[in-house]
Design a protein around this motif. Structure first.
Motif, mmCIF file in Angstrom:
data_model
loop_
_atom_site.group_PDB
_atom_site.id
_atom_site.type_symbol
_atom_site.label_atom_id
_atom_site.label_comp_id
_atom_site.label_asym_id
_atom_site.label_seq_id
_atom_site.Cartn_x
_atom_site.Cartn_y
_atom_site.Cartn_z
ATOM 1 N N ALA A 172 0.683 -1.176 -0.011
ATOM 2 C CA ALA A 172 -0.058 0.027 0.003
ATOM 3 C C ALA A 172 0.808 1.227 -0.068
ATOM 4 O O ALA A 172 0.551 2.396 -0.594
ATOM 5 C CB ALA A 172 -0.802 0.111 1.389
ATOM 6 N N GLU A 173 1.812 1.273 0.743
ATOM 7 C CA GLU A 173 2.830 2.482 0.944
ATOM 8 C C GLU A 173 3.744 2.621 -0.319
ATOM 9 O O GLU A 173 3.893 3.909 -1.000
ATOM 10 C CB GLU A 173 3.721 2.389 2.078
ATOM 11 C CG GLU A 173 2.917 2.352 3.332
ATOM 12 C CD GLU A 173 3.583 2.088 4.751
ATOM 13 O OE1 GLU A 173 5.035 2.306 4.346
ATOM 14 O OE2 GLU A 173 3.011 2.040 5.629
ATOM 15 N N ASN A 174 4.443 1.620 -0.946
ATOM 16 C CA ASN A 174 5.262 1.785 -2.037
ATOM 17 C C ASN A 174 5.111 0.197 -2.691
ATOM 18 O O ASN A 174 6.103 -0.720 -2.413
ATOM 19 C CB ASN A 174 6.510 2.289 -1.756
ATOM 20 C CG ASN A 174 7.078 2.476 -2.788
ATOM 21 O OD1 ASN A 174 7.393 1.884 -3.756
ATOM 22 N ND2 ASN A 174 8.017 3.779 -2.896
ATOM 23 N N LEU A 175 4.646 0.189 -3.798
ATOM 24 C CA LEU A 175 4.215 -0.924 -4.733
ATOM 25 C C LEU A 175 5.611 -1.663 -5.330
ATOM 26 O O LEU A 175 6.306 -2.479 -4.957
ATOM 27 C CB LEU A 175 3.389 -0.986 -5.667
ATOM 28 C CG LEU A 175 3.333 -2.300 -6.608
ATOM 29 C CD1 LEU A 175 2.727 -3.338 -5.920
ATOM 30 C CD2 LEU A 175 2.311 -2.080 -7.872
ATOM 31 N N ALA A 176 6.530 -0.561 -5.627
ATOM 32 C CA ALA A 176 7.543 -0.808 -6.377
ATOM 33 C C ALA A 176 8.742 -1.353 -5.286
ATOM 34 O O ALA A 176 9.455 -2.332 -5.513
ATOM 35 C CB ALA A 176 8.273 0.403 -7.197
#
Length: 292
Positions: A172-176
């Motif tokens: 949710a915070e940073n997919l990559a």
């Protein structure tokens, strides 16, 4: 004063129903970043699956299990056969958003074709109201509140203390960054659709119990209130969803003491407009990423 407590009691029941659905919507949005307008139809399918099971078995427990199973199956199917393939092709978010609307209309019309458009009563009696402190509840309403509290506690434990919950928060915070850290993002997204579908299906059954009847557009109409609670609490924030559901549910029912109940939904959207004007990040804002 007793009338006010009566409204507050009804508000707690409405907030309980709303919280189950809103937390599911926020969890799904937090992981996928796509507002799912088919969420209401997952609720509807869960409610009708529960009704069919209830009519066949006369067991509320089996009906609840059927609602959970049907909602989970539909959520997983929507991800696997519709949203997943488009996301793998890096479709624009607007395209995915339109797909959720298309899926909503398709599912709603399938339900209409199979069950018809007439309202079907839910054969579950609420029981005799009795006093619990200053409030007036039936045993059924008390069970709904306890169920909602148990689910909220379960979601909290899932997010805070399990690997899946930590992986959800990472995606949710940073997919990559989550993928680079070794998180199986596709698996997290698939399991999230399964979980949120199960919660949505159960909330549809609980909604049917509280309203006393089912009709094909029930989930879609309730979805507008769910979005109001989710945005008020902070869209994509499960804890904000809980707070937003409590505020919207209680305010809607208390307002019905002073204005006609037909305007309860208007009250929910008035709260939404005020929140967007004065606190657009919601009651619970998303945590800021640490500075690099």
């Amino acid at each position: 004063m007793s009338t006010l407590f009566l409204g507050l009691g009804f508000g707690l029941v409405s907030a309980s129903v709303l919280a189950i659905s809103t937390v599911a919507l926020s969890l799904q949005f937090g992981v996928t970043r796509v507002p799912n307008f088919a969420h209401g139809e997952i609720m509807t399918v869960g409610a009708y699956a529960a009704l069919s099971t209830l009519q066949a078995t006369h067991s509320a427990v089996l009906a609840a299990i059927a609602a959970i199973a049907a909602g989970a199956a539909l959520g997983a199917a929507l991800n696997k056969f519709l949203f997943g393939p488009f996301q793998n092709r890096h479709a624009a978010r607007l395209t995915l958003f339109v797909l959720t609307i298309a899926a909503s209309l398709i599912v709603q019309n399938v339900v209409l074709l199979y069950y018809g458009g007439a309202t079907q009563p839910v054969p579950l009696g609420g029981g005799t109201p009795h006093r619990l402190g200053p409030f007036l509840f039936t045993t059924q309403q008390e069970l709904i509140i306890v169920l909602a509290v148990a689910i909220m506690l379960g979601v909290h434990l899932l997010l805070k203390y399990t690997y899946f919950g930590r992986a959800q928060r990472a995606v949710a915070e940073n997919l990559a960054l989550a993928r680079a850290s070794g998180v199986n993002a596709a698996g997290v997204i698939s399991r999230t659709w399964l979980l949120t579908g199960a919660l949505a299906g159960l909330s549809g059954f609980v909604l049917g119990i509280t309203t006393g009847g089912l009709y094909p557009a029930m989930g879609f109409q309730f979805l507008l209130v769910v979005f109001a609670a989710a945005i008020l609490g902070g869209i994509g924030q499960p804890y904000g969803a809980m707070a937003g559901a409590l505020v919207v549910g209680v305010t809607m029912e208390v307002s019905a003491l002073y204005i006609t109940s037909d305007y309860k939904t208007v009250v929910a959207f008035a709260l939404l407009i005020l929140a967007l004007l004065f606190r657009p990040q919601g009651l619970v804002s998303a945590p800021r990423p640490a500075a690099g």
